[in-house]
Design a protein around this motif. Structure first.
Motif: not given
Ligand SMILES: NC(=O)C1=CN([C@@H]2O[C@H](COP(=O)(O)OP(=O)(O)OC[C@H]3O[C@@H](n4cnc5c(N)ncnc54)[C@H](OP(=O)(O)O)[C@@H]3O)[C@@H](O)[C@H]2O)C=CC1
Ligand SMILES: N[C@@H](CC(=O)OP(=O)(O)O)C(=O)O
Length: 374
Positions: A93, A113, A115, A118, A157-158, A186, A190-191, A209, A212, A215, A257, A264
């Motif tokens: 990002q 993918n 952010k 978005r 976001n996942c 999560q 993811g990171s 996180i 997150e 989002k 996390r 997740h």
């Protein structure tokens, strides 16, 4: 794309060496619509062979034809990108904003993918199992920016992706939702790589996180929302549409996390807008019967079931369920009455497949079917 049309579309991958980039390569290496043509990453990797600079973490080998491919700088005029019908982005990002904008300006099509775009009202935020109809804003994006071909489409976001699929199934069956509370567990993938250090995550849960929760709370309403005027898509109304008497869903998220590699989990409670809520049996049927446009279009990455409803009381679990339908579906289980809101359940998504690369690819497959990528 008709079965007889065998011409594959050349694609580029930005951030090809990263966690999401590696999944792009695995999923695109034998794809009926797309063929990998150009790879981009940072100046640390550019100019070198992909197999030499990538810390490959997947349990299938790097495809032979990719191993020796030279990684390019993420510049639209670097070798190969100009010939691409679509460029997928798994960029960090911190750089995705400027690089994706440069590619769009150069009349390239980006499925991202990251952010960065978005929340841009010109860019659709698409979860392919939920709102591919939002692709209809693309002509408006190109016209507003004075572009003939270039545009940006983002996926979510996942954790948001894993949440909105069951929420959409509930809205489709029973109408608008009023309140959603979600707590996530999560995975460390993811990171990105190398991500959270082992001393921080082993034998532990980290209850924060960065960014997150915001989002999840914001993106859910753009994805489940609509255009102010459906007949002439120009702007998103974030779930607020006077005529349809929809209003924004109140979403509250807590994100954590946990020491899981991929997958997740979301612990979700929901309140419907209607005064009488459906029964648990009706809700389970809505999850089981849920069908979406990606399946109707029969695009290659569409899972046979968008939602897999688990009967066992101790499912879904990341290790056992993240690989279902090649990581392209959402698992749901433990559907039961909530004594505070109306219903509660557990959902699970593969964060790097449907939560990232699979969504971008499925969005692009749908766009091919709609004539938005040729
Ligand atoms: N991991 C996940 O589950 C999900 C990730 N995302 C998003 O996808 C994107 C990628 O995430 P992820 O793969 O996890 O991250 P990684 O850190 O694993 O990979 C980042 C990629 O970006 C490249 N990159 C970094 N800096 C630059 C630069 N200055 N110029 C060009 N390329 C650069 C890296 O190249 P190099 O190897 O050369 O440094 C690498 O290819 C992020 O925006 C993330 O937020 C979205 C949903 C889920
Ligand atoms: N933040 C997510 C992954 C991610 O990169 O999300 P986003 O694409 O929304 O920045 C996680 O840590 O699991």
């Amino acid at each position: 794309m008709s079965a007889s049309d065998k011409k594959q579309i050349k694609v580029g991958i930005l951030g090809a060496t990263g966690t999401v980039g590696q999944r792009f390569i695995q999923l695109l290496s034998n794809h009926p619509y797309f063929v990998i043509h150009a790879l981009g990453a940072s100046e640390r990797s550019a100019g070198q062979q992909y197999g030499k600079v990538t810390k490959w973490k997947l349990n299938t080998p790097i495809p032979e034809n990719i191993k020796t491919k030279i990684v390019q700088d993420c510049k639209p005029d670097a070798e190969g990108f100009k010939d691409c019908g679509v460029v997928f982005s798994g960029l960090d990002q911190s750089v995705a904003g400027e690089i994706e904008e440069a590619f769009r300006k150069a009349e390239l099509i980006i499925y991202s993918n990251a952010k960065n775009y978005r929340r841009d009202p010109l860019c659709p935020l698409i979860v392919p199992l939920v709102n591919p109809s939002h692709l209809s804003i693309i002509p408006h994006q190109k016209k507003t920016l004075g572009l003939e071909k270039g545009y940006i489409v983002t996926n979510a976001n996942c954790s948001t992706t894993g949440l909105v699929v069951p929420l959409h199934a509930l809205e489709k069956a029973f109408g608008p939702l009023e309140t959603v509370m979600v707590t996530t567990l999560q995975a460390i993938s993811g990171s990105g790589y190398p991500g959270v250090s082992s001393l921080d995550i082993l034998d532990n849960v980290v209850p924060y996180i960065g960014g997150e929760e915001e989002k999840i709370e914001w993106e859910t309403n753009k994805i489940l929302g609509g255009f102010k005027d459906e007949s002439s898509p120009t702007d998103f109304d974030l779930h607020i549409n006077e005529d349809k008497k929809l209003k924004a869903i109140n979403v509250s998220a807590t994100t954590t996390r946990v020491p899981v590699i991929d997958g997740h989990t979301g612990i979700v409670s929901v309140k419907f807008s209607t005064s009488t809520s459906p029964s648990i049996e009706e809700i389970e049927k809505a999850f089981r019967d849920f069908k979406c446009e990606a399946q109707e279009l029969n695009v290659p990455s569409a899972p046979p079931q968008a939602i897999v409803l688990h009967e066992a009381q101790d499912r879904p679990q990341p290790r056992l369920d993240r690989d279902l339908h090649n990581g392209a579906c959402v698992s749901v289980g433990r559907v039961r009455k909530c004594n505070v809101l109306d219903v509660k359940f557990v959902c699970l998504i593969d964060n790097v497949r449907l939560g990232a690369a699979t969504s971008s690819i499925m969005n692009a497959e749908i766009a091919v079917e709609k004539g938005l990528i040729v």
